[in-house]
Design an enzyme around this catalytic site. Structure first.
Site, PDB file in Angstrom:
ATOM      1  N   CYS A  63       0.868  -1.184   0.000  1.00 44.26           N
ATOM      2  CA  CYS A  63       0.000   0.000   0.000  1.00 44.26           C
ATOM      3  C   CYS A  63       0.904   1.234   0.000  1.00 44.26           C
ATOM      4  CB  CYS A  63      -0.976  -0.018   1.180  1.00 44.26           C
ATOM      5  SG  CYS A  63      -0.201   0.158   2.795  1.00 44.26           S
ATOM      6  N   LYS A  64       0.412   2.359   0.440  1.00 45.99           N
ATOM      7  CA  LYS A  64       1.222   3.579   0.416  1.00 45.99           C
ATOM      8  C   LYS A  64       2.328   3.542   1.468  1.00 45.99           C
ATOM      9  CE  LYS A  64       1.095   8.577   0.752  1.00 45.99           C
ATOM     10  NZ  LYS A  64       0.276   9.780   0.941  1.00 45.99           N
TER      11      LYS A  64
END
Length: 98
Positions: A63-64
């Site tokens: 994810c980020k």
């Protein structure tokens, strides 16, 4: 829960290893680039896409920053899947982007 560094993912890809990478960010985040080998399945869609995963294979989730992918890994591990979290997410990635 198992985890892997972004640098180790990059090194393994550069060595020609086949990795199963799953980017769980939202569509608008992936528009800014993703790891070329990764498939994109937003976090909220994972429960409805379990048929895409094989319990015998190992998957690396991204994810980020590593928090959402950690949550996905916990969820899938509880269901019997082999899930690994990429620490630091895309913020730690220094390789190529699609």
């Amino acid at each position: 829960m198992n985890s892997i560094s972004a640098n180790e993912v990059k090194d393994r890809l550069e060595a020609g290893e086949t990795l199963f990478l799953v980017d769980v960010r939202e569509d608008y985040e992936v528009q800014h680039g993703k790891i070329p080998e990764a498939i994109h399945i937003p976090m909220g869609e994972i429960p409805s896409k379990l048929d895409l995963f094989n319990r015998e294979m190992e998957y690396i989730f991204i994810c980020k920053a590593g928090v959402r992918s950690e949550n996905v890994c916990e969820y899938l591990t509880e269901l019997g899947y082999k899930a690994i979290n990429m620490e630091g997410g895309m913020m730690a990635w220094e390789g190529e982007l699609d």
